[in-house]
Design an enzyme around this catalytic site. Structure first.
Site, PDB file in Angstrom:
ATOM      1  N   ASP A  53     -47.468  17.958  -7.907  1.00 30.78           N
ATOM      2  CA  ASP A  53     -46.347  17.073  -8.340  1.00 30.78           C
ATOM      3  C   ASP A  53     -46.821  15.788  -8.582  1.00 30.78           C
ATOM      4  O   ASP A  53     -46.345  14.831  -9.160  1.00 30.78           O
ATOM      5  CB  ASP A  53     -45.119  17.231  -7.489  1.00 30.78           C
ATOM      6  CG  ASP A  53     -44.421  18.510  -7.964  1.00 30.78           C
ATOM      7  OD1 ASP A  53     -44.271  19.011  -8.806  1.00 30.78           O
ATOM      8  OD2 ASP A  53     -43.926  18.959  -6.746  1.00 30.78           O
ATOM      9  N   HIS A  98     -49.017  19.156   1.752  1.00 28.13           N
ATOM     10  CA  HIS A  98     -48.551  20.216   1.430  1.00 28.13           C
ATOM     11  C   HIS A  98     -48.193  21.123   2.476  1.00 28.13           C
ATOM     12  O   HIS A  98     -49.335  21.052   3.440  1.00 28.13           O
ATOM     13  CB  HIS A  98     -49.260  20.995   0.279  1.00 28.13           C
ATOM     14  CG  HIS A  98     -48.757  22.168  -0.224  1.00 28.13           C
ATOM     15  ND1 HIS A  98     -48.537  23.384   0.194  1.00 28.13           N
ATOM     16  CD2 HIS A  98     -47.789  22.218  -1.606  1.00 28.13           C
ATOM     17  CE1 HIS A  98     -47.965  24.091  -0.572  1.00 28.13           C
ATOM     18  NE2 HIS A  98     -47.364  23.378  -1.833  1.00 28.13           N
TER      19      HIS A  98
HETATM   20  N1  ACO Z   1     -47.002  10.721   3.354  1.00 29.31           N
HETATM   21  C1  ACO Z   1     -47.351  10.152   4.519  1.00 29.31           C
HETATM   22  N2  ACO Z   1     -47.245  10.798   5.656  1.00 29.31           N
HETATM   23  C2  ACO Z   1     -47.358  12.119   5.492  1.00 29.31           C
HETATM   24  C3  ACO Z   1     -46.950  12.609   4.398  1.00 29.31           C
HETATM   25  C4  ACO Z   1     -46.806  11.924   3.100  1.00 29.31           C
HETATM   26  N3  ACO Z   1     -46.394  12.426   2.058  1.00 29.31           N
HETATM   27  N4  ACO Z   1     -46.729  14.160   4.554  1.00 29.31           N
HETATM   28  C5  ACO Z   1     -47.121  14.354   5.745  1.00 29.31           C
HETATM   29  N5  ACO Z   1     -47.377  13.147   6.345  1.00 29.31           N
HETATM   30  C6  ACO Z   1     -47.626  12.921   7.744  1.00 29.31           C
HETATM   31  C7  ACO Z   1     -46.264  13.258   8.500  1.00 29.31           C
HETATM   32  O1  ACO Z   1     -45.782  11.977   8.968  1.00 29.31           O
HETATM   33  C8  ACO Z   1     -47.033  13.752   9.899  1.00 29.31           C
HETATM   34  O2  ACO Z   1     -47.507  12.715  10.618  1.00 29.31           O
HETATM   35  P1  ACO Z   1     -47.673  12.939  12.270  1.00 29.31           P
HETATM   36  O3  ACO Z   1     -48.188  14.053  12.610  1.00 29.31           O
HETATM   37  O4  ACO Z   1     -48.037  11.572  12.830  1.00 29.31           O
HETATM   38  O5  ACO Z   1     -46.224  13.268  12.744  1.00 29.31           O
HETATM   39  C9  ACO Z   1     -48.063  14.726   9.299  1.00 29.31           C
HETATM   40  O6  ACO Z   1     -48.469  14.184   8.039  1.00 29.31           O
HETATM   41  C10 ACO Z   1     -47.670  16.342   8.878  1.00 29.31           C
HETATM   42  O7  ACO Z   1     -46.554  16.163   8.133  1.00 29.31           O
HETATM   43  P2  ACO Z   1     -45.484  17.176   8.105  1.00 29.31           P
HETATM   44  O8  ACO Z   1     -44.136  16.671   7.548  1.00 29.31           O
HETATM   45  O9  ACO Z   1     -45.144  17.750   9.727  1.00 29.31           O
HETATM   46  O10 ACO Z   1     -45.990  18.317   7.344  1.00 29.31           O
HETATM   47  P3  ACO Z   1     -45.034  19.514   6.668  1.00 29.31           P
HETATM   48  O11 ACO Z   1     -46.144  20.909   6.413  1.00 29.31           O
HETATM   49  O12 ACO Z   1     -43.941  19.885   7.515  1.00 29.31           O
HETATM   50  O13 ACO Z   1     -44.496  18.972   5.293  1.00 29.31           O
HETATM   51  C11 ACO Z   1     -44.616  18.276   3.231  1.00 29.31           C
HETATM   52  C12 ACO Z   1     -45.009  19.284   4.117  1.00 29.31           C
HETATM   53  C13 ACO Z   1     -43.094  18.327   2.908  1.00 29.31           C
HETATM   54  C14 ACO Z   1     -45.060  18.692   1.717  1.00 29.31           C
HETATM   55  C15 ACO Z   1     -44.926  16.599   3.488  1.00 29.31           C
HETATM   56  O14 ACO Z   1     -46.278  16.548   3.234  1.00 29.31           O
HETATM   57  C16 ACO Z   1     -44.196  15.615   2.414  1.00 29.31           C
HETATM   58  O15 ACO Z   1     -43.019  15.268   2.739  1.00 29.31           O
HETATM   59  N6  ACO Z   1     -44.902  15.160   1.229  1.00 29.31           N
HETATM   60  C17 ACO Z   1     -44.143  14.537   0.245  1.00 29.31           C
HETATM   61  C18 ACO Z   1     -43.222  15.267  -0.433  1.00 29.31           C
HETATM   62  C19 ACO Z   1     -43.932  16.250  -1.334  1.00 29.31           C
HETATM   63  O16 ACO Z   1     -44.835  15.656  -2.164  1.00 29.31           O
HETATM   64  N7  ACO Z   1     -43.432  17.358  -1.723  1.00 29.31           N
HETATM   65  C20 ACO Z   1     -43.727  18.418  -2.537  1.00 29.31           C
HETATM   66  C21 ACO Z   1     -44.697  19.684  -1.918  1.00 29.31           C
HETATM   67  S1  ACO Z   1     -45.162  20.557  -3.133  1.00 29.31           S
HETATM   68  C22 ACO Z   1     -44.047  21.394  -3.799  1.00 29.31           C
HETATM   69  O17 ACO Z   1     -42.908  21.730  -3.065  1.00 29.31           O
HETATM   70  C23 ACO Z   1     -44.172  21.763  -4.968  1.00 29.31           C
END
Ligand code: ACO
Length: 428
Positions: A364, A307
């Site tokens: 979610d 998140h």
């Molecule tokens: N699975 C695997 N790796 C992940 C995940 C995941 N779900 N989420 C983040 N990471 C990793 C990224 O690859 C990144 O790794 P790195 O530092 O080695 O490059 C690190 O964790 C940080 O991730 P970011 O994408 O930079 O984090 P950001 O804050 O931009 O994104 C987000 C948050 C979009 C929610 C992300 O965690 C994601 O894509 N999650 C899956 C989708 C999801 O569940 N979305 C719902 C969010 S809740 C809502 O909107 C109601």
């Protein structure tokens, strides 16, 4: 003495005021940064940008706190009705009995939609995703209510649009589903409350009696409350930015619905179930999928994990996980996807990759399993989220308009080619 922030640029020192919110969050107010220094800030994804001051929702991502207008989400999810929470978000305080009755009556008064709207539905193909249908139909409501086109017309006109939207959204959402099934539309029943009425319009058929199960109504009420607002997330920021151009409320909410649709935001609930089904059909080897999620050469991510602001736990996920167990037990459903979800959560939470990046299950992760248990089809999950988020979007839009916030218009740093001369096509 109030705090100030100093920025040194090209040998000169500049001072900027520090603004402190009621929960002691601090922000450097750089409103005049460009005017006095010529610089702007660069913050892709707005990870450190406070776009507004807001008195609606507070969340502390490190401590896992979420409050609506000062009330902890745990208390609201346990004790309140969705319409009480909607009133709280939109008007600032919990309603008393008379206020709630009148709010409910006003909304009920607007549950019917214009008969001509039915023709819009008929024009969509049967396989149309209900989010696309909902977003465009909500935008189309503006064509039926031209008085809504000027959102600043009068406080009364504004409130009428709010009530219309809250009243019609469940009807339109249920009809988006009926349309996809090519089933006849079921008209609202105004002696039912908000959640019961929605379930009735979704699941009743003209050919058979449909009794709404109170367990299902309670679960839906809780889910909608948990989704009702979440401060300046992607869809809410979209609502505030579209609304800041003084577009009408229907168009503004339609934009919010479009932003919510993406799998990185509200669309994650659909993506989670699809992922759990994929893992289940693949033999249920959770470790294999966790490895895939960690592999940088693999685009697979664990949907429902991570998140932007919660870096410890998502309080909504804690409530939903418990609600999920309760609902499955009460409805006597044994869903193998729940077992996979629990295993996945355990493996990921013990894994360094997820621990070091503060990746925890978000709201979610479990909501799709409850929706599935309630009989809601996967493609409708994000529509359910939109129904829940509607009062939050409205409250944020109302606050923004009442505060006369300026049009939202970020800056950029241009990185393209500086100068070129036009070359006629036959010489290129
Ligand atoms: N699975 C695997 N790796 C992940 C995940 C995941 N779900 N989420 C983040 N990471 C990793 C990224 O690859 C990144 O790794 P790195 O530092 O080695 O490059 C690190 O964790 C940080 O991730 P970011 O994408 O930079 O984090 P950001 O804050 O931009 O994104 C987000 C948050 C979009 C929610 C992300 O965690 C994601 O894509 N999650 C899956 C989708 C999801 O569940 N979305 C719902 C969010 S809740 C809502 O909107 C109601």
């Amino acid at each position: 003495m109030s705090e100030i922030a100093k920025i040194e640029l090209e040998g000169k020192s500049y001072e900027f005021p520090v603004f402190e919110g009621t929960e002691n969050e601090k922000a450097i107010d750089i409103g005049n940064l460009r005017a006095v220094t010529g610089y702007v800030t660069l913050d892709t994804g707005y990870k450190n940008t406070g776009a507004t001051k807001s008195a609606i929702t507070f969340l502390d991502g490190e401590k896992g706190i979420l409050k609506y207008r000062g009330y902890p989400i745990e208390q609201l999810a346990e004790k309140a009705s969705f319409l009480e929470v909607a009133y709280l978000l939109i008007y600032g305080d919990l309603p008393n009995k008379t206020q709630l009755e009148s709010f409910q009556a006003d909304i009920t008064n607007h549950t019917l939609v214009h008969e001509d709207v039915k023709q819009f539905f008929e024009a969509y193909p049967a396989k149309a995703h209900p989010m696309g249908v909902l977003s465009s139909i909500i935008c189309s409501l503006s064509t039926f209510y031209p008085e809504s086109l000027d959102p600043n017309r009068s406080p009364e006109a504004k409130n009428l649009t709010i009530l219309r939207l809250l009243g019609k959204a469940p009807t339109l959402a249920a009809w988006a589903y009926k349309n996809a099934m090519r089933h006849p539309f079921i008209y609202p029943k105004n002696d039912y409350d908000y959640c019961k009425n929605f379930l009735y319009m979704m699941f009743a058929l003209p050919t058979a009696d449909y009794k709404v199960d109170p367990v299902v109504v309670d679960a839906l009420n809780k889910l909608l409350i948990l989704h009702a607002d979440h401060e300046q997330n992607c869809s809410t920021s979209t609502v505030r930015i579209v609304g800041s151009s003084q577009a009408n409320l229907y168009a503004t909410i339609a934009a919010g619905i479009a932003a919510l649709w993406g799998p990185l935001h509200g669309g994650a609930n659909q993506a989670v179930i699809e992922m759990l089904e994929k893992i289940h059909n693949d033999g249920g080897d959770v470790d294999k999928w966790v490895l895939k999620a960690k592999d940088k050469d693999d685009s697979f991510r664990l949907m429902g994990f991570g998140h932007r602001v919660y870096k410890n736990f998502d309080p909504r996920a804690t409530i939903i996980k418990k609600a999920c167990d309760d609902v499955l037990e009460k409805l006597k459903i044994n869903d193998p996807l729940l077992e996979i979800a629990k295993k996945l959560e355990k493996v990921a939470l013990e894994d360094d990759y997820f621990k070091s990046r503060n990746l925890y299950p978000n709201v979610d992760f479990y909501s799709g399993i409850i929706y599935k248990a309630l009989g809601i089809p996967t493609e409708m999950f994000t529509v359910m989220f939109a129904l829940g988020r509607l009062p939050g979007w409205i409250a944020q839009w109302k606050e923004m308009t009442e505060n006369n916030e300026p049009i939202g218009r970020p800056r950029q740093i241009y990185t393209g080619i500086v100068n070129r001369d036009y070359i006629p096509i036959d010489q290129r």
